[in-house]
Design a protein around this motif. Structure first.
Motif, PDB file in Angstrom:
ATOM      1  N   GLY A  22      28.239  41.263  52.007  1.00 33.90           N
ATOM      2  CA  GLY A  22      29.192  40.242  52.429  1.00 33.90           C
ATOM      3  C   GLY A  22      30.512  40.276  51.672  1.00 33.90           C
ATOM      4  N   ILE A  23      31.264  41.357  51.815  1.00 34.09           N
ATOM      5  CA  ILE A  23      32.573  41.469  51.182  1.00 34.09           C
ATOM      6  C   ILE A  23      33.507  40.457  51.825  1.00 34.09           C
ATOM      7  CG2 ILE A  23      34.557  42.988  50.786  1.00 34.09           C
ATOM      8  CD1 ILE A  23      32.039  43.761  49.209  1.00 34.09           C
ATOM      9  N   GLY A  24      34.214  39.706  50.995  1.00 33.03           N
ATOM     10  CA  GLY A  24      35.114  38.678  51.501  1.00 33.03           C
ATOM     11  C   GLY A  24      36.519  38.808  50.943  1.00 33.03           C
ATOM     12  N   GLN A  25      37.334  37.805  51.226  1.00 33.09           N
ATOM     13  CA  GLN A  25      38.750  37.808  50.803  1.00 33.09           C
ATOM     14  C   GLN A  25      38.884  37.919  49.286  1.00 33.09           C
ATOM     15  OE1 GLN A  25      41.417  37.997  52.819  1.00 33.09           O
ATOM     16  NE2 GLN A  25      42.611  38.258  50.954  1.00 33.09           N
ATOM     17  N   GLN A  26      38.053  37.208  48.543  1.00 29.72           N
ATOM     18  CA  GLN A  26      38.141  37.268  47.079  1.00 29.72           C
ATOM     19  C   GLN A  26      37.874  38.690  46.580  1.00 29.72           C
ATOM     20  OE1 GLN A  26      35.645  34.492  44.966  1.00 29.72           O
ATOM     21  NE2 GLN A  26      36.288  35.263  42.971  1.00 29.72           N
ATOM     22  N   ASP A  27      36.926  39.371  47.199  1.00 35.01           N
ATOM     23  CA  ASP A  27      36.645  40.760  46.820  1.00 35.01           C
ATOM     24  C   ASP A  27      37.866  41.641  47.086  1.00 35.01           C
ATOM     25  OD1 ASP A  27      33.828  40.407  46.103  1.00 35.01           O
ATOM     26  OD2 ASP A  27      33.536  40.073  48.251  1.00 35.01           O
ATOM     27  N   LEU A  28      38.481  41.470  48.255  1.00 35.56           N
ATOM     28  CA  LEU A  28      39.663  42.271  48.583  1.00 35.56           C
ATOM     29  C   LEU A  28      40.794  41.998  47.603  1.00 35.56           C
ATOM     30  CD1 LEU A  28      39.790  42.273  52.477  1.00 35.56           C
ATOM     31  CD2 LEU A  28      39.146  44.125  50.951  1.00 35.56           C
ATOM     32  N   GLU A  29      40.932  40.763  47.161  1.00 36.47           N
ATOM     33  CA  GLU A  29      41.955  40.443  46.161  1.00 36.47           C
ATOM     34  C   GLU A  29      41.657  41.171  44.848  1.00 36.47           C
ATOM     35  OE1 GLU A  29      42.090  36.171  46.116  1.00 36.47           O
ATOM     36  OE2 GLU A  29      42.975  36.110  48.122  1.00 36.47           O
ATOM     37  N   GLU A  30      40.387  41.267  44.482  1.00 37.27           N
ATOM     38  CA  GLU A  30      40.010  42.022  43.283  1.00 37.27           C
ATOM     39  C   GLU A  30      40.272  43.513  43.471  1.00 37.27           C
ATOM     40  OE1 GLU A  30      36.209  41.121  41.543  1.00 37.27           O
ATOM     41  OE2 GLU A  30      36.389  39.015  42.102  1.00 37.27           O
ATOM     42  N   PHE A  31      39.980  44.045  44.648  1.00 33.15           N
ATOM     43  CA  PHE A  31      40.234  45.461  44.926  1.00 33.15           C
ATOM     44  C   PHE A  31      41.731  45.753  44.834  1.00 33.15           C
ATOM     45  CE2 PHE A  31      36.330  45.451  47.979  1.00 33.15           C
ATOM     46  CZ  PHE A  31      35.467  45.443  46.889  1.00 33.15           C
ATOM     47  N   GLU A  32      42.555  44.858  45.363  1.00 35.08           N
ATOM     48  CA  GLU A  32      43.998  45.044  45.290  1.00 35.08           C
ATOM     49  C   GLU A  32      44.467  45.062  43.837  1.00 35.08           C
ATOM     50  OE1 GLU A  32      47.948  43.416  47.524  1.00 35.08           O
ATOM     51  OE2 GLU A  32      46.543  41.894  46.816  1.00 35.08           O
ATOM     52  N   GLY A  33      43.898  44.197  43.022  1.00 38.37           N
ATOM     53  CA  GLY A  33      44.229  44.175  41.592  1.00 38.37           C
ATOM     54  C   GLY A  33      43.884  45.497  40.921  1.00 38.37           C
ATOM     55  N   MET A  34      42.743  46.066  41.282  1.00 38.90           N
ATOM     56  CA  MET A  34      42.355  47.358  40.710  1.00 38.90           C
ATOM     57  C   MET A  34      43.268  48.473  41.211  1.00 38.90           C
ATOM     58  SD  MET A  34      38.244  47.231  40.472  1.00 38.90           S
ATOM     59  CE  MET A  34      38.221  48.647  39.391  1.00 38.90           C
ATOM     60  N   LEU A  35      43.663  48.410  42.467  1.00 46.04           N
ATOM     61  CA  LEU A  35      44.604  49.377  43.012  1.00 46.04           C
ATOM     62  C   LEU A  35      45.909  49.344  42.214  1.00 46.04           C
ATOM     63  CD1 LEU A  35      45.635  51.342  45.261  1.00 46.04           C
ATOM     64  CD2 LEU A  35      46.244  49.286  46.566  1.00 46.04           C
ATOM     65  N   LYS A  36      46.410  48.141  41.962  1.00 45.31           N
ATOM     66  CA  LYS A  36      47.649  47.985  41.194  1.00 45.31           C
ATOM     67  C   LYS A  36      47.464  48.480  39.761  1.00 45.31           C
ATOM     68  CE  LYS A  36      49.486  44.146  43.876  1.00 45.31           C
ATOM     69  NZ  LYS A  36      49.856  42.723  43.886  1.00 45.31           N
ATOM     70  N   GLU A  37      46.329  48.148  39.154  1.00 42.09           N
ATOM     71  CA  GLU A  37      46.048  48.577  37.782  1.00 42.09           C
ATOM     72  C   GLU A  37      45.982  50.107  37.698  1.00 42.09           C
ATOM     73  OE1 GLU A  37      42.770  47.728  34.233  1.00 42.09           O
ATOM     74  OE2 GLU A  37      42.309  47.110  36.282  1.00 42.09           O
ATOM     75  N   LEU A  38      45.299  50.722  38.652  1.00 41.09           N
ATOM     76  CA  LEU A  38      45.186  52.171  38.644  1.00 41.09           C
ATOM     77  C   LEU A  38      46.557  52.822  38.848  1.00 41.09           C
ATOM     78  CD1 LEU A  38      42.595  54.556  39.753  1.00 41.09           C
ATOM     79  CD2 LEU A  38      44.815  54.838  40.829  1.00 41.09           C
ATOM     80  N   GLN A  39      47.338  52.342  39.787  1.00 44.81           N
ATOM     81  CA  GLN A  39      48.651  52.934  40.042  1.00 44.81           C
ATOM     82  C   GLN A  39      49.577  52.767  38.838  1.00 44.81           C
ATOM     83  OE1 GLN A  39      49.258  55.000  42.233  1.00 44.81           O
ATOM     84  NE2 GLN A  39      48.168  54.534  44.098  1.00 44.81           N
TER      85      GLN A  39
END
Length: 138
Positions: A22-39
């Motif tokens: 059950g991936i939700g909006q909060q998970d996607l917000e965390e994924f976006e944060g990791m994307l930004k951190e990695l970049q």
């Protein structure tokens, strides 16, 4: 599940039938944060941070790419990232661990600069480009 956060616009969640957790909006917000951190770590060539947030295989690929750029006298700069859409390809449990494979469509400023002078070699520092990457999160 890891982080993905911030951004002025909310990313669209597109769960698929293979989503056992059950991936939700909060998970996607965390994924976006990791994307930004990695970049950010990639642009800074911060190998320590990259090792902390990636698997050894992913780290090997990133290190090779950074090394190839350095050999050519180049440095990649990616900034102003925001997730447009996250499509959950699959999400599952293995023991107490949860995994999610997500196709992330995001916009960013992505340019290549000369390492010594900072002069623009390719890309447009004023225009967002769209990228799609598939990541698996733990």
């Amino acid at each position: 599940i890891p982080r993905i956060g911030g951004g002025q616009r909310q990313a669209a969640v597109q769960p698929q039938s293979g989503d056992e957790i059950g991936i939700g909006q909060q998970d996607l917000e965390e994924f976006e944060g990791m994307l930004k951190e990695l970049q950010a770590a990639y642009a800074a060539e911060d190998f320590r941070t990259l090792r902390q947030i990636t698997t050894p295989e992913a780290m090997s690929y990133l290190a090779e790419e950074i090394g190839d750029n350095a050999t050519q006298g180049l440095r990649n700069e990616v900034r102003d990232i925001h997730l447009v859409q996250g499509d959950v390809a699959e999400a599952w449990r293995e023991g107490s661990d949860e995994y999610a494979t997500v196709a992330m469509r995001y916009e960013s400023i992505d340019v290549m600069r000369d390492r010594a002078s900072g002069k623009l070699v390719s890309g447009d520092p004023d225009t967002l480009t769209e990228t799609v990457e598939v990541w698996t999160f733990l």
